[in-house]
Design an enzyme around this catalytic site. Structure first.
Site, PDB file in Angstrom:
ATOM      1  N   HIS A  69      -2.585  25.283 -43.165  1.00  0.00           N
ATOM      2  CA  HIS A  69      -3.105  24.195 -42.337  1.00  0.00           C
ATOM      3  C   HIS A  69      -4.475  24.517 -41.737  1.00  0.00           C
ATOM      4  O   HIS A  69      -4.720  25.621 -41.261  1.00  0.00           O
ATOM      5  CB  HIS A  69      -2.100  23.783 -41.250  1.00  0.00           C
ATOM      6  N   ASP A 187      -4.261  31.808 -37.032  1.00  0.00           N
ATOM      7  CA  ASP A 187      -3.273  30.764 -37.332  1.00  0.00           C
ATOM      8  C   ASP A 187      -4.021  29.430 -37.421  1.00  0.00           C
ATOM      9  O   ASP A 187      -4.333  28.842 -36.385  1.00  0.00           O
ATOM     10  CB  ASP A 187      -2.222  30.760 -36.226  1.00  0.00           C
ATOM     11  N   GLU A 221      -0.396  20.328 -38.593  1.00  0.00           N
ATOM     12  CA  GLU A 221       0.734  21.251 -38.464  1.00  0.00           C
ATOM     13  C   GLU A 221       0.993  21.628 -37.012  1.00  0.00           C
ATOM     14  O   GLU A 221       2.156  21.686 -36.582  1.00  0.00           O
ATOM     15  CB  GLU A 221       0.487  22.506 -39.305  1.00  0.00           C
ATOM     16  N   GLU A 222      -0.059  21.911 -36.251  1.00  0.00           N
ATOM     17  CA  GLU A 222       0.124  22.320 -34.854  1.00  0.00           C
ATOM     18  C   GLU A 222       0.733  21.206 -34.006  1.00  0.00           C
ATOM     19  O   GLU A 222       1.249  21.464 -32.917  1.00  0.00           O
ATOM     20  CB  GLU A 222      -1.209  22.760 -34.241  1.00  0.00           C
ATOM     21  N   ASP A 241       1.841  30.709 -43.452  1.00  0.00           N
ATOM     22  CA  ASP A 241       1.627  30.655 -42.013  1.00  0.00           C
ATOM     23  C   ASP A 241       1.843  32.057 -41.451  1.00  0.00           C
ATOM     24  O   ASP A 241       2.350  32.941 -42.148  1.00  0.00           O
ATOM     25  CB  ASP A 241       2.570  29.644 -41.356  1.00  0.00           C
ATOM     26  N   HIS A 321      -1.272  32.507 -30.758  1.00  0.00           N
ATOM     27  CA  HIS A 321      -1.716  31.443 -29.855  1.00  0.00           C
ATOM     28  C   HIS A 321      -2.425  31.989 -28.622  1.00  0.00           C
ATOM     29  O   HIS A 321      -2.486  31.324 -27.580  1.00  0.00           O
ATOM     30  CB  HIS A 321      -0.547  30.528 -29.457  1.00  0.00           C
TER      31      HIS A 321
END
Length: 342
Positions: A69, A187, A221-222, A241, A321
């Site tokens: 993504h 990510d 995706e997020e 991922d 994150h």
């Protein structure tokens, strides 16, 4: 298997420089379209703005779709304060303390971009003393200090900044001498570089995958709705991922992570075991893990009801994150597993 590490670094750095918070991924998608075309593939855009490209295989067996993504975490302007500063609403699942003090860009819809920084509303210890330490970092307690002379709501609006404008945070991408990659949004941009490095491996060696492969660049995706189209002939769907490195996970930055379960569902056991067996056959370093508060394009597709087998693999990342870190070895091992399974 000779993987072009210099290519992965170059493409990762280039993708990191393109802001793509969820909902504002057009430039990132355009860059991925260019890369597909460079390798002779013709990508098609979905109605939601994702990309799908396909590569025929040597045989007519099991068809696989691979996804990564382009969308990242980010924010959106929610409120302009009387003092001209901004309150944000987050895009994706991150904590405000993870971006405290970070430089950012406000992407206006009409008057270009502005830079700024995200700070607590009480940031000066000289002024506020211990309140600087005890203030809870939540949406109402952090604000954007815009790099312009503005001290009122009207002055900020006159700049062309308005509610609904997207905000992206600086990535601070760094490759260290000993193989670490440090950055925001590893990510999932490094996984996009891995996907294209697999395609490059095929082109460099003038070979085809065993069976047909679809490549999917998702863009939400997020936000939990990344994949909305899966071609009818797809048998198995493998999401690229990140894995996780923490006290409560089994991840290792030097290995590929094979996910057994996330917060939505267990992944298919037989497909997972197939991946494990390939790792052991080809001496690919791997870990298997169970993730909390985690989802991938593959598990989201499964819970949406798509009738495909599904799995998720990727390099393990420390401090996901937040300001993330992984290593060259885990990135390479992930591409090696892609080559083995396809």
């Amino acid at each position: 298997m000779k993987i072009d590490w210099d290519y992965i670094m170059q493409l990762t750095e280039e993708l990191m420089e393109i802001p793509s918070p969820g909902g504002l991924t057009y430039d990132g998608i355009d860059r991925c379209r260019e890369e597909f075309k460079k390798f002779g593939l013709t990508p098609h855009m979905t109605k939601k703005g994702a990309l799908i490209a396909q590569m025929d295989g040597e045989e007519n067996g099991e068809v696989t779709m691979i996804s990564a993504h382009i969308d990242t975490l980010g924010a959106m302007v929610k409120h302009i304060k009387p003092n001209g500063k901004l309150i944000l609403n987050n895009i994706g699942g991150f904590s405000w303390n993870s971006v405290e003090g970070e430089n950012l860009t406000i992407h206006t819809s009409k008057k270009g971009n502005y830079t700024g920084s995200l700070l607590p509303i009480k940031s000066s210890r000289h002024t506020y003393g211990e309140e600087v330490t005890t203030l809870v970092r939540e949406q109402e307690n952090v604000e954007v200090r815009i790099d312009e002379f503005t001290s009122s709501k009207k002055e900020t609006e006159d700049l062309g900044i308005s509610i609904g404008d997207f905000v992206s945070f600086d990535t601070r991408t760094t490759f260290t001498y000993n193989g670490f990659l440090k950055s925001r949004y590893i990510d999932d941009k490094v996984c996009i570089a891995q996907l294209f490095s697999y395609i490059k491996y095929l082109r460099d060696n003038d070979i085809k995958p065993k069976n047909k492969v679809y490549f999917y660049i998702s863009n939400y995706e997020e936000l939990g709705h990344g994949v909305s189209v899966i071609p009818e002939d797809v048998d198995q769907f493998i999401a690229l991922d990140i894995g996780l490195v923490s006290d409560y996970s089994n991840g290792d930055e030097r290995k590929v992570n094979i996910i057994a379960k996330d917060s939505r569902t267990p992944y298919d056991f037989k497909l997972r075991q197939k991946l494990v067996d390939l790792c052991e056959e080809y001496q690919i370093k791997y870990t298997v893990d169970v993730h909390n508060r985690y989802g991938s394009d593959a598990s989201i597709a499964a819970t949406q009801g798509f009738d495909v087998n599904f799995s998720c693999i990727g390099p393990s990342v420390d401090s996901s994150h937040h300001y993330e870190r992984t290593h060259k070895d885990g990135i390479i091992e992930t591409v090696r597993l892609l080559i083995a399974v396809l």
